[in-house]
Design a protein around this motif. Structure first.
Motif, PDB file in Angstrom:
ATOM      1  N   GLN A   1      -0.071 -44.794   3.249  1.00  0.00           N
ATOM      2  CA  GLN A   1      -1.114 -45.801   3.112  1.00  0.00           C
ATOM      3  C   GLN A   1      -1.192 -46.249   1.657  1.00  0.00           C
ATOM      4  O   GLN A   1      -1.170 -45.420   0.746  1.00  0.00           O
TER       5      GLN A   1
ATOM      6  N   ASP B   1       3.803 -46.334   9.491  1.00  0.00           N
ATOM      7  CA  ASP B   1       3.829 -45.230  10.453  1.00  0.00           C
ATOM      8  C   ASP B   1       5.253 -45.098  10.986  1.00  0.00           C
ATOM      9  O   ASP B   1       5.691 -45.874  11.844  1.00  0.00           O
ATOM     10  N   ARG B   2       5.973 -44.103  10.498  1.00  0.00           N
ATOM     11  CA  ARG B   2       7.365 -43.931  10.909  1.00  0.00           C
ATOM     12  C   ARG B   2       7.474 -43.474  12.363  1.00  0.00           C
ATOM     13  O   ARG B   2       8.416 -43.832  13.057  1.00  0.00           O
ATOM     14  N   SER B   3       6.523 -42.654  12.823  1.00  0.00           N
ATOM     15  CA  SER B   3       6.599 -42.139  14.194  1.00  0.00           C
ATOM     16  C   SER B   3       6.474 -43.262  15.222  1.00  0.00           C
ATOM     17  O   SER B   3       7.063 -43.200  16.298  1.00  0.00           O
ATOM     18  N   LYS B   4       5.702 -44.304  14.892  1.00  0.00           N
ATOM     19  CA  LYS B   4       5.524 -45.437  15.791  1.00  0.00           C
ATOM     20  C   LYS B   4       6.388 -46.633  15.401  1.00  0.00           C
ATOM     21  O   LYS B   4       6.405 -47.656  16.097  1.00  0.00           O
TER      22      LYS B   4
ATOM     23  N   THR C   1       2.238 -40.772   7.728  1.00  0.00           N
ATOM     24  CA  THR C   1       1.990 -42.177   7.439  1.00  0.00           C
ATOM     25  C   THR C   1       1.787 -42.374   5.938  1.00  0.00           C
ATOM     26  O   THR C   1       1.279 -41.494   5.250  1.00  0.00           O
TER      27      THR C   1
ATOM     28  N   GLN D   1       0.250 -36.611   8.752  1.00  0.00           N
ATOM     29  CA  GLN D   1       0.932 -37.116   9.944  1.00  0.00           C
ATOM     30  C   GLN D   1       2.205 -37.875   9.597  1.00  0.00           C
ATOM     31  O   GLN D   1       2.965 -38.271  10.484  1.00  0.00           O
TER      32      GLN D   1
ATOM     33  N   LYS E   1      -0.299 -49.793   5.966  1.00  0.00           N
ATOM     34  CA  LYS E   1      -0.050 -48.497   6.601  1.00  0.00           C
ATOM     35  C   LYS E   1       1.344 -48.506   7.218  1.00  0.00           C
ATOM     36  O   LYS E   1       1.659 -49.351   8.057  1.00  0.00           O
TER      37      LYS E   1
ATOM     38  N   TYR F   1       4.654 -51.165  10.611  1.00  0.00           N
ATOM     39  CA  TYR F   1       4.201 -51.365   9.237  1.00  0.00           C
ATOM     40  C   TYR F   1       3.169 -52.480   9.282  1.00  0.00           C
ATOM     41  O   TYR F   1       3.486 -53.631   9.602  1.00  0.00           O
TER      42      TYR F   1
END
Length: 216
Positions: A50, A85-88, A48, A46, A83, A91
């Protein structure tokens, strides 16, 4: 159990703050952090990223209190999971102490995300909970730890600013003219390569171990 929370706004875009967060240690503003080791890092389908790291810090209590808890080596080891998450555009980091876990439990959660009204700024939410299982001393030790969190929060923010200044100097000297999204893509590629190198090293290690093991 005692808790503490705070919010802070960095005058920098989220992408720049994330770059600094990955390179936060070492820095002169947080001398208590003595070492950082990456246990595992993976890039999910996806997108992300981690990570699991181990941090070694000085014990965050006065010497007398540390002795009462049996922390003779004045060091605390912390497990940190993060974690990205570039889409959201988030960090998140969560950490828990490993040292003296049967007596003291410290949980910390941090979240970096773009300012909802100004994308040129980044919000940081930070929350910590402390529980001390020592008769007659729980309240006293929890208060000391909470006070330590408040002091370290300022040091941590100053450390982030210091790292961001160093990154800007590097970018300027190297004449880097790339978009922040490209920089995060570079991070993702770098972490994929590190994960593959780690896997190959472990496969080689187990192969050699099996080869050198004599059958019963």
């Amino acid at each position: 159990m005692s808790s503490w929370s705070s919010e802070h706004i960095f005058e920098h875009p989220w992408e720049d703050v994330v770059r600094a967060a990955y390179r936060k240690y070492p820095n002169p503003c947080n001398p208590a952090v003595k070492g950082v080791d990456v246990v595992n890092r993976s890039v999910c389908p996806q997108g992300t990223i981690q990570s699991h790291r181990l941090l070694s810090t000085e014990f965050p209590l006065p010497e007398v209190a540390a002795r009462l808890l049996g922390a003779n080596d004045h060091a605390m080891h912390i497990s940190e999971h993060s974690k990205l998450d570039r889409s959201k555009s988030t960090y998140e980091l969560q950490s828990k102490n490993l040292t003296l876990g049967h007596l003291v439990t410290v949980h910390e959660r941090m979240e970096y995300f773009p300012h909802p009204q100004d994308r040129s700024k980044t919000c940081l939410k930070q929350q910590s909970t402390v529980k001390v299982n020592v008769p007659f001393l729980s309240g006293y030790l929890e208060r000391l730890l909470i006070e330590n969190f408040e002091k370290n929060a300022m040091k941590g923010r100053n450390g982030m600013e210091w790292v961001m200044d160093r990154i800007k100097e590097e970018d300027s000297s190297n004449k880097v003219k790339q978009e922040s999204s490209d920089i995060l893509t570079q991070l993702e590629t770098k972490f994929k390569r590190e994960a593959e190198d780690l896997k190959q090293s472990m496969d080689s290690f187990f192969h050699k171990t099996q080869a050198n093991t004599s059958p019963l």
